[in-house]
Design a protein around this motif. Sequence first.
Motif, PDB file in Angstrom:
ATOM      1  N   GLN A  77       0.870  -1.145   0.089  1.00  0.00           N
ATOM      2  CA  GLN A  77      -0.092   0.089  -0.131  1.00  0.00           C
ATOM      3  C   GLN A  77       0.831   1.290  -0.123  1.00  0.00           C
ATOM      4  N   VAL A  78       1.999   1.290  -0.019  1.00  0.00           N
ATOM      5  CA  VAL A  78       2.975   2.541   0.185  1.00  0.00           C
ATOM      6  C   VAL A  78       2.757   3.463  -1.266  1.00  0.00           C
ATOM      7  N   LYS A  79       2.610   2.866  -2.393  1.00  0.00           N
ATOM      8  CA  LYS A  79       2.550   3.650  -3.465  1.00  0.00           C
ATOM      9  C   LYS A  79       1.227   4.266  -3.282  1.00  0.00           C
ATOM     10  N   PHE A  80       0.044   3.508  -3.118  1.00  0.00           N
ATOM     11  CA  PHE A  80      -1.302   4.413  -2.920  1.00  0.00           C
ATOM     12  C   PHE A  80      -0.968   5.377  -1.752  1.00  0.00           C
ATOM     13  N   ALA A  81      -0.219   5.121  -0.679  1.00  0.00           N
ATOM     14  CA  ALA A  81      -0.137   5.983   0.509  1.00  0.00           C
ATOM     15  C   ALA A  81       0.645   7.092   0.048  1.00  0.00           C
ATOM     16  N   SER A  82       1.667   6.977  -0.773  1.00  0.00           N
ATOM     17  CA  SER A  82       2.130   8.096  -1.326  1.00  0.00           C
ATOM     18  C   SER A  82       1.282   9.186  -1.977  1.00  0.00           C
ATOM     19  N   ILE A  83       0.652   8.565  -2.953  1.00  0.00           N
ATOM     20  CA  ILE A  83      -0.390   9.603  -3.842  1.00  0.00           C
ATOM     21  C   ILE A  83      -1.383  10.198  -2.839  1.00  0.00           C
ATOM     22  N   VAL A  84      -1.777   9.618  -1.863  1.00  0.00           N
ATOM     23  CA  VAL A  84      -2.728  10.011  -0.900  1.00  0.00           C
ATOM     24  C   VAL A  84      -1.875  11.358  -0.151  1.00  0.00           C
TER      25      VAL A  84
END
Length: 92
Positions: free
Chosen positions: A14-21
Amino acid sequence: TVSKVFVAPIKPAQVKFASIVAEKLRAEGVSCSIDLVGRSLPKNLEYASKQGVLFVAIIGEREEKAEKFTLRNMKSGEEKLLSLQDALKALR
């Protein structure tokens, strides 16, 4: 300075989506930081509490699929599953 929101991905996936958030929150003027060391959720909540962060954006598989995140108020402990737009309203 203390971030208003700490973004906590539950798993490395989930790090990629978390970075986008985190990027989107910053673009809207919300100060935030993100866990990049892969702490567990309880450790992240403990860390955020010690730092004096007001909200934690919890991002797991369910949240990523829905393109939302669980916003936890660190004072009240209340949690809500919100879209980015709804979270921005709650953070203002």
